[in-house]
Design a protein around this motif. Sequence first.
Motif, PDB file in Angstrom:
ATOM      1  N   UNK A 302       0.650  -1.335   0.030  1.00 32.71           N
ATOM      2  CA  UNK A 302      -0.200  -0.033  -0.266  1.00 32.71           C
ATOM      3  C   UNK A 302       0.914   1.208  -0.026  1.00 32.71           C
ATOM      4  N   UNK A 303       2.170   1.132   0.417  1.00 30.80           N
ATOM      5  CA  UNK A 303       3.023   2.185   0.424  1.00 30.80           C
ATOM      6  C   UNK A 303       3.543   2.544  -0.853  1.00 30.80           C
ATOM      7  N   UNK A 304       3.805   3.880  -0.895  1.00 27.53           N
ATOM      8  CA  UNK A 304       4.568   4.203  -2.064  1.00 27.53           C
ATOM      9  C   UNK A 304       6.300   4.409  -1.699  1.00 27.53           C
ATOM     10  N   UNK A 305       6.913   3.485  -2.771  1.00 30.59           N
ATOM     11  CA  UNK A 305       8.237   3.279  -2.462  1.00 30.59           C
ATOM     12  C   UNK A 305       9.173   4.246  -3.634  1.00 30.59           C
ATOM     13  N   UNK A 306       9.883   4.782  -3.154  1.00 28.62           N
ATOM     14  CA  UNK A 306      10.758   5.779  -4.230  1.00 28.62           C
ATOM     15  C   UNK A 306      11.401   4.547  -5.107  1.00 28.62           C
ATOM     16  N   UNK A 307      11.272   4.687  -6.386  1.00 27.42           N
ATOM     17  CA  UNK A 307      11.840   3.714  -7.371  1.00 27.42           C
ATOM     18  C   UNK A 307      13.512   3.964  -7.453  1.00 27.42           C
ATOM     19  N   UNK A 308      13.863   5.116  -6.803  1.00 27.89           N
ATOM     20  CA  UNK A 308      15.239   5.405  -7.189  1.00 27.89           C
ATOM     21  C   UNK A 308      16.033   5.014  -5.752  1.00 27.89           C
ATOM     22  N   UNK A 309      15.522   5.653  -4.561  1.00 27.72           N
ATOM     23  CA  UNK A 309      16.373   5.399  -3.333  1.00 27.72           C
ATOM     24  C   UNK A 309      15.803   4.060  -2.531  1.00 27.72           C
ATOM     25  N   UNK A 330       8.129  15.105  -5.834  1.00 31.89           N
ATOM     26  CA  UNK A 330       9.317  14.520  -5.844  1.00 31.89           C
ATOM     27  C   UNK A 330       9.902  13.623  -4.652  1.00 31.89           C
ATOM     28  N   UNK A 331      10.342  12.766  -4.356  1.00 33.54           N
ATOM     29  CA  UNK A 331      11.157  12.139  -3.051  1.00 33.54           C
ATOM     30  C   UNK A 331      11.996  13.455  -2.639  1.00 33.54           C
ATOM     31  N   UNK A 332      11.841  13.435  -1.179  1.00 36.60           N
ATOM     32  CA  UNK A 332      12.646  14.492  -0.357  1.00 36.60           C
ATOM     33  C   UNK A 332      14.116  13.796  -0.233  1.00 36.60           C
ATOM     34  N   UNK A 333      14.283  12.601  -0.325  1.00 35.24           N
ATOM     35  CA  UNK A 333      15.602  12.255  -0.146  1.00 35.24           C
ATOM     36  C   UNK A 333      16.365  12.146  -1.261  1.00 35.24           C
ATOM     37  N   UNK A 334      16.039  11.897  -2.441  1.00 31.21           N
ATOM     38  CA  UNK A 334      16.945  11.759  -3.777  1.00 31.21           C
ATOM     39  C   UNK A 334      16.218  12.684  -4.933  1.00 31.21           C
TER      40      UNK A 334
END
Length: 358
Positions: A302-309, A330-334
């Motif tokens: 159910x979660x959205x996982x960043x496809x990059x990091x 956008x992903x705040x991490x990467x």
Amino acid sequence: MDESTREGLLYDKRPDGKVKCRVCPRLCVIAEGKLGTCRTRQNIGGKCYTLIYGKVVSVAADPIEKKPLFHFHPGTMCLSLGTLGCNMRCLHCQNWQIAHADALEDGGQLRVLPPEKIPQVASSHGCQGVAWTYNEPTIWLEYALDGARACHEHGLYTVFVTNGYITQEALAIIAPHLDAYRVDIKGFRPETYKFLAKIKDVQPIFDAAVAAQKEYGCHVEIVTNIIPTVNDDEETLGSIAAWIARDLGKKTPWHVTRFHPYLELSHLPSTPIETLERALEIGRLAGLEFVYVGNVPGHPAENTVCPNCRRIAVRRDGYSLGEVNVREGYCVFCGEDLNIVQGDGLAAGGSGAGSGRG
Ligand code: SF4
């Protein structure tokens, strides 16, 4: 003739007095006094009329996640509107009491909500947008059009939750006024649709989804309710996943949802979790970056996982949001593009407005 009976926008008059409706690919030819397959359009005196303009059966404020739309204004509430009728006849329809009903025999279910009043009702329910849902909005074309225009004038977003069975002509009328197009893809082969939904041609559904995204700029998400023995084979799931990746793009969300026995498919079992997880794997192997398991509360997918990091961008529990690590989509991490249309409901570093609404 009352105010909910309006002349349709798309039809041909025929010399024999019949009319040919061009709203959906059924292209019903309707004789005087008769209704089209959706049971909401009637030939009255050689003209085609919709009988459901401004008439609603269901009005509710829902989390947008319930549609399901996970990448469109997450954490916001949307006013959900439904009426009678549908252009499909699905064997397992969850809303058959309204979708399979006849607009001439509404049994007092319908009430009037003029399109110009929709924004006011939405705001009074704390909603940031409006979804035409519960039954098929395509057959509500004229009302949805006027309602969507009114919503945009008041800064509300607009959503179609649709089976996608719409003509390109009708899509060209409504899609410029829609922000999101959430479409069911029930199978890939015509035989599956013929069995499940009683329609013959499937290509218009795929073509409309692509046009909604590419020509009209709608945010598109796909849902496949996976039904044991009907559409759970690897070829079907692989074909749907490959089509999404190729024609809509790898960042297009695909929700694979659990079926539960219902109506004319009561004899089938609920979808095993392993089947949903296999679909998840098939989607990922096709390159899809956002595949979700639905109707299984608490499932990690159910979660959205960043496809990059690979870090969690949005944590969900059912329709509730938890941790949010997204800024302006956008992903705040990467900094990866997550294809999220971000509204007021979801703010990085905290929980969305939908939290706790389950
Ligand atoms: S909208 Fe209704 S009347 Fe028109 S073609 Fe479709 S099913 Fe037939």
